[in-house]
Scaffold this active site. Structure first.
Site, PDB file in Angstrom:
ATOM      1  N   LYS A 214       0.804  -1.226   0.000  1.00 21.96           N
ATOM      2  CA  LYS A 214       0.000   0.000   0.000  1.00 21.96           C
ATOM      3  C   LYS A 214       0.840   1.280   0.000  1.00 21.96           C
ATOM      4  CE  LYS A 214      -4.254  -1.742   0.138  1.00 21.96           C
ATOM      5  NZ  LYS A 214      -5.159  -1.583  -1.030  1.00 21.96           N
TER       6      LYS A 214
ATOM      7  N   GLU B  51     -10.090   5.541   3.066  1.00 24.78           N
ATOM      8  CA  GLU B  51     -10.872   4.414   3.548  1.00 24.78           C
ATOM      9  C   GLU B  51      -9.897   3.280   3.833  1.00 24.78           C
ATOM     10  OE1 GLU B  51     -10.201   4.948   0.455  1.00 24.78           O
ATOM     11  OE2 GLU B  51      -9.556   2.970  -0.237  1.00 24.78           O
TER      12      GLU B  51
ATOM     13  N   SER C  85       1.845  -9.690  -0.838  1.00 24.38           N
ATOM     14  CA  SER C  85       1.451  -8.282  -0.756  1.00 24.38           C
ATOM     15  C   SER C  85       1.545  -7.683   0.643  1.00 24.38           C
ATOM     16  CB  SER C  85       0.041  -8.114  -1.293  1.00 24.38           C
ATOM     17  OG  SER C  85      -0.843  -9.002  -0.627  1.00 24.38           O
TER      18      SER C  85
END
Lengths: 259, 401
Positions: free
Chosen positions: B94, B116, B383
């Site tokens: 991210k 969010e 990830s």
């Protein structure tokens, strides 16, 4: 001239703005919504907007969200919304639907326009559909003589306003605040400027909504706009006092929209 | 099949029939502003130099490629390579997107960011960047997710962010996005919506993809440098789909490389309790773009279900819908139980505790390895790391005291 434009013309001839009232179908119940809308019309609402309840209403504040949740929990379907339109339109009231885009697309764009027209509905307000994505919608509404209402916002450039105006056929909905639906104690002076900028781009009636809840606000807006849209305040009134409260609020707002 | 997918989206943000912008008019100007700032920035050497410096010296890129020798034994003998996004600062992919958008926020002169978050990874990354750049930060998180991911809530608050638990709807990621949109419409003058995945209205799917492309660029080069070949398949989990697009994109022109997205199968797609949007959804519009959506016959969004908060979303990025549509990528569901099996297996065989989101991709690699056989080379996007999931996993495996 559609029923919708008749209503704006009548208001103008009486030296006032048209009063446009919103309520979600299925709130407070299926029959209750029809009863409340009739009370709103009796109190002086000229044009009715029936909300199509949607699970993800990103343009709505807490008051309408709560009403929509109640409606959906009560099992309101698109066919019920169209039936609500039918009942209200039978009285001769110009009736529009306000809907987020996905339910219309899922139901079928052409089918929705067709069934709404058959029920006597005169138009649809689409708060999350911009003219850029409206190709199929323009064709379906034209084919079925349904007016389409797009929005302009305080942040819209004159170029955007011209784009919106070119595709709108009913009235232009000017958002009075940057934000979601719900009562505000004061409105920005920028809305008058937005209406003036929109007039330069279109001869259609211009109605102002979002955050409008009091007769005083309605009176102020009526000085420069053709219509005043009130939604959350009706929902809140009905929550408190049912159809009678909706009628009383409509009477006060109807006095407010006189110039 | 052509390589047309390399040039999508079009000027209006369409990936074939998907994508676009379905938003209130009030947001159109802001989206135009972001689009403009973004396209100027990515060709501005000072922007790319600043971003690159952050990626190397703050995030710790390039992330390594790890050969998972022991885990490979459980994948039909196929060679499994892990792209270690879990080793990035903040523990997941991210941060790549967040640093890019935080720099854009500064360029646009905005002082506040909102975001969010589902699992909290994007929220933590956003809170981190906001701390670094001195931006006010508000993170919307479904109340249900604040409970599932309490560690990340604490991390965000430590970093100075305000975390707002969202109590509407299903109280998960979908509702957090609704609330963030409402905030944005009201505060768009000062606020950038630092969107966390490759969904949402244009330009977000393109913009977020571009900031995550570094994953695939590095991985492809690492494959060539170390193994002198490309993988047979690239596997990644897909909620909104940002880590998957990030690793897929560089391989799209390589027609012999299969691209496999793993969706959250929850209790099983057949039970209706899942988050497999492409496998089990239908075309519709949610959160500003046309894509696949879990919805009923009336177009009402259906709640998704997954053990993984980060994949628990009833929509998916429009480019994934497009890659599915043109047949360039395939999407498969993996259930909660299967993902947890892979979660435990990777932990015990490689000493790497993956995020539960990522564990879905790992199970996907296990099945794919058995299908492709021992000669296959499979690249998995690891990830995120699983620290945030320790409590959920301990409960699942009955390890809690």
């Amino acid at each position: 001239m559609s029923l919708l434009h008749d209503a704006f013309a009548r208001a103008k001839s009486e030296n006032r703005a048209a009063l446009i009232g919103y309520l979600p179908a299925g709130y407070p119940s299926r029959d209750g919504a029809v009863e409340c809308i009739r009370a709103m019309v009796e109190g002086g609402v000229d044009i009715v907007e029936i909300g199509l309840p949607y699970s993800d209403p990103v343009m709505d504040g807490p008051t309408i969200q709560a009403a929509v949740d109640i409606s959906l929990a009560g099992g309101t379907k698109i066919v019920d919304v169209i039936d609500t339109v039918r009942q209200v339109a039978l009285d001769g009231t110009p009736t529009l639907v306000m809907s987020y885009w996905n339910p219309i697309e899922r139901f079928g764009v052409e089918k929705f326009a067709q069934e709404l027209a058959a029920a006597g509905g005169v138009g649809v307000i689409t708060p999350d559909l911009t003219p850029e994505e409206a190709g199929a919608w323009n064709a379906a509404t034209d084919a079925n003589n349904v007016d389409r209402v797009f929005l302009v916002a305080l942040s819209s450039t004159n170029e955007r306003i011209a784009t919106v105006a070119a595709e709108t056929t009913g009235f232009i909905y000017a958002g009075a605040v940057m934000g979601v639906t719900g009562a505000r104690t004061s409105l920005s002076g920028a809305i008058q400027d937005l209406v003036a900028r929109t007039r330069n781009a279109s001869e259609l009636p211009i109605a102002v909504g979002l955050g409008v809840s009091t007769p005083e606000q309605a009176h102020e807006i009526a000085q420069y706009a053709d219509g005043v849209i009130v939604g959350s305040a009706f929902v809140a009134a009905i929550e408190q006092g049912g159809a009678q409260a909706a009628k009383e609020l409509a009477e006060k707002l109807a006095a407010g929209v006189k110039r | 099949m052509s390589t047309d997918s390399a040039v999508v989206p079009d000027a209006m943000g369409h990936f074939g029939p998907f994508g676009g912008r379905f938003v209130p008019e009030a947001l159109m100007a802001a989206l135009d502003e972001i689009n403009d700032a973004f396209h100027k920035a990515i060709i501005d050497p000072s922007f790319t130099a600043e971003l690159n410096d952050l990626l190397v010296n703050y995030t710790g890129r390039p992330s390594p490629l790890t050969v998972a020798k022991n885990f490979s034994q459980h994948c039909g003998g196929a060679t499994i390579l892990l792209k270690r996004e879990d080793l990035n600062h903040t523990g997941s992919h991210k941060i790549n997107n967040v640093l890019g958008q935080a720099l854009l926020t500064k360029r646009m002169g905005k002082t506040r960011v909102i975001a969010e978050t589902g699992a909290g990874q994007h929220g933590v990354a956003t809170a981190t960047a906001a701390a670094l750049f001195g931006l006010e930060c508000v993170v919307y998180m479904g109340e249900e997710d604040t409970k599932r991911q309490a560690l990340n809530v604490a991390r965000m608050r430590l970093l100075g962010a305000t975390v707002v638990p969202v109590t509407t709807g299903s109280r998960t990621l979908k509702d957090a996005i609704n609330e963030a949109m409402r905030d944005w419409v009201a505060n768009v003058d000062t606020t950038h919506y630092l969107f966390g995945t490759v969904a949402g209205p244009a330009p977000f799917p393109e913009l977020v993809r571009e900031f995550h492309r570094v994953i695939g660029k590095e991985a492809r080069q690492q494959m060539l440098d170390r193994f002198n070949r490309l993988p047979d398949a690239v596997v990644a989990c897909v909620g909104g789909g940002s880590n998957a697009i990030g690793i897929f994109h560089e391989f799209i022109p390589d027609e012999n490389v299969a691209l496999v997205g793993i969706e959250a199968g929850g209790d099983g797609v057949e039970t209706g309790r899942h988050a497999s949007t492409i496998t089990g959804g239908a075309v519709g519009v949610l959160h500003g773009a046309r894509s696949f959506v879990l919805q009923d016959d009336d177009g009402q969004t259906v709640e998704s279900h997954s053990i993984s908060a980060g994949l628990d979303y009833p929509g998916v990025g429009p480019e994934h819908a497009y890659l599915h549509d043109i047949g360039r990528a395939q999407y498969r569901p993996v259930t909660d139980a299967q993902a947890m099996e892979a979660f435990q297996l990777l932990s015990r065989t490689e000493g790497i505790i993956p995020a539960i989101e990522t564990a879905h991709a790992l199970y996907g690699a296990m099945s794919l390895g058995k299908e492709l056989g021992p000669d296959a080379v499979i690249l998995v996007n690891l990830s995120g790391r699983g620290d945030k999931d320790v409590e959920t996993a301990a409960r699942w495996f009955g390890l809690a005291e």
